[in-house]
Design an enzyme around this catalytic site. Structure first.
Site, PDB file in Angstrom:
ATOM      1  CG  HIS A  23      -0.458   6.399   4.703  1.00 17.09           C
ATOM      2  ND1 HIS A  23      -1.362   5.960   4.260  1.00 17.09           N
ATOM      3  CD2 HIS A  23       0.608   6.771   4.761  1.00 17.09           C
ATOM      4  CE1 HIS A  23      -1.694   7.218   5.209  1.00 17.09           C
ATOM      5  NE2 HIS A  23      -0.531   7.697   6.329  1.00 17.09           N
ATOM      6  CG  ASN A  71      -2.287   1.257   1.494  1.00 20.21           C
ATOM      7  OD1 ASN A  71      -2.519   1.554   0.489  1.00 20.21           O
ATOM      8  ND2 ASN A  71      -1.823   2.291   2.636  1.00 20.21           N
TER       9      ASN A  71
HETATM   10  C1  GAR Z   1      -2.611   8.901  -2.686  1.00 20.62           C
HETATM   11  O1  GAR Z   1      -2.231   9.928  -2.194  1.00 20.62           O
HETATM   12  C2  GAR Z   1      -2.536   7.484  -2.071  1.00 20.62           C
HETATM   13  O2  GAR Z   1      -1.402   8.144  -0.907  1.00 20.62           O
HETATM   14  C3  GAR Z   1      -3.787   7.939  -0.777  1.00 20.62           C
HETATM   15  O3  GAR Z   1      -4.962   8.242  -1.600  1.00 20.62           O
HETATM   16  C4  GAR Z   1      -4.464   9.282  -2.558  1.00 20.62           C
HETATM   17  C5  GAR Z   1      -5.534   8.466  -3.881  1.00 20.62           C
HETATM   18  O4  GAR Z   1      -4.673   9.228  -4.965  1.00 20.62           O
HETATM   19  N1  GAR Z   1      -3.812   6.596  -0.087  1.00 20.62           N
HETATM   20  C6  GAR Z   1      -4.312   6.506   1.314  1.00 20.62           C
HETATM   21  O5  GAR Z   1      -4.780   8.037   1.936  1.00 20.62           O
HETATM   22  C7  GAR Z   1      -4.449   4.875   1.830  1.00 20.62           C
HETATM   23  N2  GAR Z   1      -4.338   5.657   3.245  1.00 20.62           N
HETATM   24  P1  GAR Z   1      -4.890   8.540  -6.851  1.00 20.62           P
HETATM   25  O6  GAR Z   1      -6.103   8.318  -6.781  1.00 20.62           O
HETATM   26  O7  GAR Z   1      -4.075   9.681  -7.633  1.00 20.62           O
HETATM   27  O8  GAR Z   1      -3.510   7.826  -6.816  1.00 20.62           O
END
Ligand code: GAR
Length: 213
Positions: free
Chosen positions: A120, A118
């Site tokens: 984060h 994952n």
């Molecule tokens: C990203 O910043 C990812 O790190 C975060 O959501 C965003 C998705 O963006 N994930 C979390 O917060 C998980 N805990 P994306 O759809 O443009 O890749």
């Protein structure tokens, strides 16, 4: 002939998404440019029908599907069963959570033990765990007043954001940052780099195990 040479085995990667899919795009680009060479993205699954990530998968010619909790009448067990069936059907070796906004159960995690990673958007163990996702992470970092944040790629275990860390990268906070500005900088300077790098590290590891058999 398969990627990497004649009959070379490759790690089948599935990417789970919920939103814009910029991290998925970074993975697609990294496979094209050869940063990811031990694995190949074979499937993209979304739990949100409106996720732009699905369009990115379509544009890249990658098989994709959407399975939502509401399609399963809100039954989380059934939702995860459908996800698992689809993942197993595709012969998935490695699952990458790239902005996947659903916490997976212990049963799901056990089924793919040490095969789920994952990304984060903070330096774990800061600003992580239940309730910390997307923009909320950056809001919390700005509210606390830290001067440095970043991103982490880690294995997924039963503790939200609690699995073994694979890669981290720090990003400076600037005066006048908003959560949106910070999110963009963390993505650009950290997430889009370390997620593909970690995907290759883990794929290469898994491939060693696959080739030994
Ligand atoms: C990203 O910043 C990812 O790190 C975060 O959501 C965003 C998705 O963006 N994930 C979390 O917060 C998980 N805990 P994306 O759809 O443009 O890749």
């Amino acid at each position: 002939m398969t990627k990497g040479g004649k009959n070379k085995k490759i790690i089948n990667i599935a990417v789970l998404v919920s939103g814009g899919g910029t991290n998925l795009q970074a993975l697609i680009d990294a496979e094209r440019s050869g940063i990811i060479k031990s694995g190949s993205i074979k499937l993209v699954l979304s739990n949100n029908r409106n996720a732009y990530a699905l369009t990115r998968a379509e544009n890249a010619g990658i098989p994709h599907d959407c399975i939502t909790k509401s399609d399963c009448g809100g039954d989380v067990k059934l939702f995860e069963k459908r996800l698992m069936d689809r993942l197993d059907e595709a012969g998935t070796d490695l699952i990458i959570l790239a902005g996947f906004m659903s916490i997976l159960s212990a049963d799901f995690i056990e089924h793919y033990r040490d095969r789920i990673i994952n990304v984060h958007p903070s330096l774990i163990p800061s600003f992580c765990g239940q309730g910390f996702y997307g923009l909320k992470v950056h809001e919390a970092a700005l509210e606390y007043g830290v001067k440095v944040t970043g991103a982490t790629v880690h294995f997924v275990n039963e503790i939200p954001d609690g699995g073994r860390i694979i890669l981290q990268k720090a990003v400076k906070i600037h005066d006048g940052d908003t959560p949106e500005k910070l999110q963009k900088r963390v993505m650009k300077q950290a997430e889009w780099k370390i997620l593909p790098e970690a995907a290759e590290i883990v794929s290469a590891e898994l491939l060693k195990g696959k080739e030994d058999h």
